[in-house]
Design an enzyme around this catalytic site. Structure first.
Site, PDB file in Angstrom:
ATOM      1  N   LYS A 115       0.820  -1.210   0.000  1.00 55.52           N
ATOM      2  CA  LYS A 115       0.000   0.000   0.000  1.00 55.52           C
ATOM      3  C   LYS A 115       0.853   1.258   0.000  1.00 55.52           C
ATOM      4  O   LYS A 115       0.460   2.275  -0.565  1.00 55.52           O
ATOM      5  CB  LYS A 115      -0.959   0.010   1.196  1.00 55.52           C
ATOM      6  CG  LYS A 115      -2.129  -0.929   1.010  1.00 55.52           C
ATOM      7  CD  LYS A 115      -3.309  -0.559   1.891  1.00 55.52           C
ATOM      8  CE  LYS A 115      -4.457  -1.535   1.686  1.00 55.52           C
ATOM      9  NZ  LYS A 115      -5.520  -1.386   2.673  1.00 55.52           N
ATOM     10  N   LYS A 197      -7.525 -14.295  -8.873  1.00 55.33           N
ATOM     11  CA  LYS A 197      -8.785 -14.309  -8.133  1.00 55.33           C
ATOM     12  C   LYS A 197      -9.711 -13.199  -8.649  1.00 55.33           C
ATOM     13  O   LYS A 197      -9.231 -12.134  -9.019  1.00 55.33           O
ATOM     14  CB  LYS A 197      -8.467 -14.052  -6.650  1.00 55.33           C
ATOM     15  CG  LYS A 197      -9.395 -14.744  -5.689  1.00 55.33           C
ATOM     16  CD  LYS A 197      -8.894 -14.607  -4.268  1.00 55.33           C
ATOM     17  CE  LYS A 197      -9.708 -13.573  -3.533  1.00 55.33           C
ATOM     18  NZ  LYS A 197      -9.371 -13.435  -2.126  1.00 55.33           N
ATOM     19  N   LYS A 200     -12.550  -7.268  -6.305  1.00 55.96           N
ATOM     20  CA  LYS A 200     -13.349  -6.051  -6.417  1.00 55.96           C
ATOM     21  C   LYS A 200     -12.507  -4.876  -6.890  1.00 55.96           C
ATOM     22  O   LYS A 200     -13.032  -3.860  -7.294  1.00 55.96           O
ATOM     23  CB  LYS A 200     -14.079  -5.735  -5.109  1.00 55.96           C
ATOM     24  CG  LYS A 200     -13.217  -5.597  -3.879  1.00 55.96           C
ATOM     25  CD  LYS A 200     -14.098  -5.387  -2.647  1.00 55.96           C
ATOM     26  CE  LYS A 200     -13.261  -5.291  -1.388  1.00 55.96           C
ATOM     27  NZ  LYS A 200     -14.048  -5.038  -0.200  1.00 55.96           N
TER      28      LYS A 200
END
Ligand code: TRP
Length: 334
Positions: A115, A197, A200
């Site tokens: 991040k 995977k 979102k």
């Protein structure tokens, strides 16, 4: 233990639109857990602000996530679904645990490294201590089990270390939680790159089916799903796109992959793909209708939010008071 049941805690962020993968892989399977466990599901809005958010958007998403959980069948009277920010014990315990966490431990967290690379202009202290807040979430409820994805295992390991460290110093204060690796929900992959995977945060909107996609969109995405040129319906790793479609179909219809293969034996992908679309629509349509109905029932949702926040405060304050006493904070005069 609460009322003779083990405690389950999980937190979810209200960022990004939930996908079919989130539903089939996690949410759907949680419904049955409420009989076996005392379940806490927190909408972790305090974690969300470690990256910059639009305030109105965050609020809207958090509420929608709450409603979605209820729409999916998590009864808010049996499961404590609540906003993290409504329960100040999280921030209070996080502070204390911060004082028992080493810089070195936090620097090793891969999510922090990822991040901070992604948000190089905003590497804030909250991002760094994110795992400590997560540990506080879990430990406040004396959780026995924590359903988490593989990406959160390192944070859970830190949580266990902190619990043990604290217990070694002050006696048994915290339950040391275990990861809950479920009776495996279906692992749903991207429709465009079936080695990844379904996520979102995928940039390609065709890669994921979102829970709020309308039927036409769902059908289109299924028809465009990447497969292979073998043309034979088999369930095997060498045909990952096809395997994923079979998994989706099976999870939506309650069949085993083998039954699905049998059903489509001798047929082409051209028949399978729309059938997958229909199966997904038949699962998501009722969910969407229930979501729409609940969204209009402001009084019901608001009362569930309030009652569950109170429950979360009640349960967590017991742990917090114990911890405060252990570290030497003065007792409160009543
Ligand atoms: N960090 C988790 C995630 O991004 C969310 C989370 C916050 C969580 N607190 C938690 C998950 C406690 C499990 C338990 O997915």
């Amino acid at each position: 233990m609460i009322d003779g049941k083990k405690v389950l805690f999980s937190g979810m962020q209200a960022t990004g639109n939930l996908t079919l993968g989130n539903y089939l892989g996690a949410l759907k399977n949680w419904i049955s857990l409420s009989n076996e466990y005392e379940c806490f599901y927190s909408v972790v809005d305090m974690h969300s602000i470690t990256v910059r958010q639009d305030p109105a958007e965050l609020r809207r998403r958090a509420r929608n996530l709450f409603i979605l959980y209820v729409a999916a069948g998590l009864d808010p009277e049996k499961n404590c679904i609540y906003y993290q920010s409504h329960c100040s014990a999280h921030a209070e315990l996080a502070w204390i645990l911060n004082c028992f966490t080493y810089m070195g431990e936090l620097s090793r967290m891969t999510q922090f490294k990822d991040k901070s690379a992604k948000h190089a202009d905003n590497i804030n202290a909250g991002l760094f201590t994110y795992p400590v807040l997560m540990a506080a979430d879990i430990l406040l409820y004396q959780a026995d089990v924590v359903p988490v994805g593989i990406d959160q295992m390192q944070h859970l390991e830190l949580t266990r270390n902190l619990a043990e460290r604290f217990n070694n110093l002050y006696g048994d204060v915290f339950t040391v939680p275990e990861a809950y690796i479920g009776k495996v929900g279906a692992k749903i992959m991207s429709l465009q790159d079936p080695t990844k995977k379904m996520s979102k945060s995928d940039e390609n909107p065709n890669a994921s089916i979102y829970l709020m996609d309308d039927p036409d969109t769902i059908m289109r995405k299924c028809k465009r799903a990447v497969t292979d040129s073998e043309g034979i319906i088999c369930y095997r790793d060498e045909q990952p796109g096809l395997k994923n479609l079979i998994d989706i179909y099976s999870a939506c219809t309650g069949k085993t992959p083998q039954e699905t293969v049998k059903e489509f034996e001798g047929k082409g992908y051209g028949e399978l793909k729309p059938a997958v679309g229909e199966a997904v629509i038949s699962v998501l349509k009722p969910l969407q209708d229930e979501f729409a109905r609940l969204s209009k029932d402001k009084a019901y949702i608001d009362s569930a939010i309030k009652a569950n926040a109170e429950k979360a405060m009640y349960v967590s304050s017991k742990t917090l008071r114990k911890v405060q006493k252990k570290v030497g904070f003065p007792e409160r005069v009543r």
